[in-house]
Scaffold this motif. Sequence first.
Motif, PDB file in Angstrom:
ATOM      1  N   ILE A   1     -54.396  23.337 -47.684  1.00  0.00           N
ATOM      2  CA  ILE A   1     -52.946  22.864 -47.067  1.00  0.00           C
ATOM      3  C   ILE A   1     -53.314  22.079 -45.850  1.00  0.00           C
ATOM      4  O   ILE A   1     -52.572  21.082 -45.911  1.00  0.00           O
ATOM      5  CB  ILE A   1     -52.536  24.323 -46.250  1.00  0.00           C
ATOM      6  CG1 ILE A   1     -52.025  25.296 -47.204  1.00  0.00           C
ATOM      7  CG2 ILE A   1     -51.374  23.875 -45.194  1.00  0.00           C
ATOM      8  CD1 ILE A   1     -51.672  26.989 -46.821  1.00  0.00           C
ATOM      9  N   VAL A   2     -54.494  22.177 -45.183  1.00  0.00           N
ATOM     10  CA  VAL A   2     -54.829  21.106 -44.048  1.00  0.00           C
ATOM     11  C   VAL A   2     -54.824  19.644 -44.764  1.00  0.00           C
ATOM     12  O   VAL A   2     -54.518  18.429 -44.658  1.00  0.00           O
ATOM     13  CB  VAL A   2     -56.036  21.144 -43.512  1.00  0.00           C
ATOM     14  CG1 VAL A   2     -56.292  20.169 -42.535  1.00  0.00           C
ATOM     15  CG2 VAL A   2     -55.689  22.586 -42.469  1.00  0.00           C
TER      16      VAL A   2
ATOM     17  N   PHE B   1     -51.665  18.284 -46.273  1.00  0.00           N
ATOM     18  CA  PHE B   1     -50.645  17.821 -45.168  1.00  0.00           C
ATOM     19  C   PHE B   1     -51.184  16.308 -44.442  1.00  0.00           C
ATOM     20  O   PHE B   1     -50.403  15.874 -44.250  1.00  0.00           O
ATOM     21  CB  PHE B   1     -50.829  18.913 -44.100  1.00  0.00           C
ATOM     22  CG  PHE B   1     -50.251  18.759 -42.623  1.00  0.00           C
ATOM     23  CD1 PHE B   1     -48.810  18.467 -42.621  1.00  0.00           C
ATOM     24  CD2 PHE B   1     -50.981  18.168 -41.492  1.00  0.00           C
ATOM     25  CE1 PHE B   1     -48.009  18.323 -41.430  1.00  0.00           C
ATOM     26  CE2 PHE B   1     -50.154  17.603 -40.567  1.00  0.00           C
ATOM     27  CZ  PHE B   1     -48.825  17.720 -40.415  1.00  0.00           C
ATOM     28  N   ILE B   2     -52.412  16.415 -44.275  1.00  0.00           N
ATOM     29  CA  ILE B   2     -52.876  14.844 -43.867  1.00  0.00           C
ATOM     30  C   ILE B   2     -52.541  13.807 -44.709  1.00  0.00           C
ATOM     31  O   ILE B   2     -52.144  12.628 -44.418  1.00  0.00           O
ATOM     32  CB  ILE B   2     -54.292  14.982 -43.540  1.00  0.00           C
ATOM     33  CG1 ILE B   2     -54.824  15.849 -42.354  1.00  0.00           C
ATOM     34  CG2 ILE B   2     -55.155  13.521 -43.315  1.00  0.00           C
ATOM     35  CD1 ILE B   2     -56.424  16.374 -42.213  1.00  0.00           C
TER      36      ILE B   2
ATOM     37  N   ALA C   1     -50.081  13.913 -46.937  1.00  0.00           N
ATOM     38  CA  ALA C   1     -48.872  13.580 -47.027  1.00  0.00           C
ATOM     39  C   ALA C   1     -48.560  12.679 -45.927  1.00  0.00           C
ATOM     40  O   ALA C   1     -47.505  11.928 -45.874  1.00  0.00           O
ATOM     41  CB  ALA C   1     -47.959  15.018 -46.913  1.00  0.00           C
ATOM     42  N   VAL C   2     -48.845  13.079 -44.518  1.00  0.00           N
ATOM     43  CA  VAL C   2     -48.611  12.201 -43.414  1.00  0.00           C
ATOM     44  C   VAL C   2     -49.068  10.819 -43.453  1.00  0.00           C
ATOM     45  O   VAL C   2     -48.291   9.711 -43.236  1.00  0.00           O
ATOM     46  CB  VAL C   2     -49.462  12.791 -42.218  1.00  0.00           C
ATOM     47  CG1 VAL C   2     -49.394  11.810 -40.995  1.00  0.00           C
ATOM     48  CG2 VAL C   2     -48.590  14.287 -41.703  1.00  0.00           C
TER      49      VAL C   2
END
Length: 260
Positions: free
Chosen positions: A78-79, A82-83, A85-86
């Motif tokens: 997930i982390v 998330f990174i 995607a950012v």
Amino acid sequence: MNLLKMGVSAGWLDYFRPPENISTTAHLIDDLFNFTTVMVTFYFILVCIGLFGFSYLYSKKRNKTPYYTYGNKKQHLIVTAFIGAVVFLSIDLNITRIANNDLVNTFWKFPDSKTEKVLKVEVMAQQWMWSFRYAGPDNEFGTNDDIVTNNDLRVPVNTKVLFHLTAKDVIHSFFVPNVRLKVDTIPGRITRVWWEVNKPGKYDIACAEMCGTHHYLMKAALTVYTEEDFNKWLASSSLIAANTNDPQDANLAWGWKWEE
Ligand SMILES: [Cu+2]
């Protein structure tokens, strides 16, 4: 080399700057370039902080017992996602958005000679030179009064210039650094590009596509005239063309009918 001479007139920082901006659209390319540089630098610093920060925090000195992980737990995934995607949303998607806006609102808005003043120029690239063709007094391309120059493009300031380009042999690329403009010239196809330059002077044109052994010599001069000087040059060149163009000269016969 006149590096020393340049060094006196220019600060060392100038070697890192793009060449002087002489057109109404070049700032769009510079903005995109700067945006990319700033964003990439920002994330590079973040990555360095992470890399060196974690190396410090989890060094052998502070952690006597090692902790083994494959980084494949749900939380890790997930982390990571998330990174990722950012980064994708803040850099890639923004570059696409800005570039698309520039294309649609500016670079693909070709000037229309029916409603505004436009200078039309045909460009023929070949190993290893550039030829430029102006329609001449009859305003028709491919006729005997055309003005044809080699490695020598002259345009008026503050006027839209529309180029139709092609190539005789292999793919070349018409590159004008001061205008931040680059377009491929392709055999059997006509590509288009337009500009409006706003600073009289002498500038460079290069070929930006590796096109053979003498690719590096494929250089042309761009002269930006005031409107008055341009009209003078055009008038005298028309006279020379009318008196010297030989209809039998195959080297002059590459022009084509202009189609919008
Ligand atoms: Cu070339």
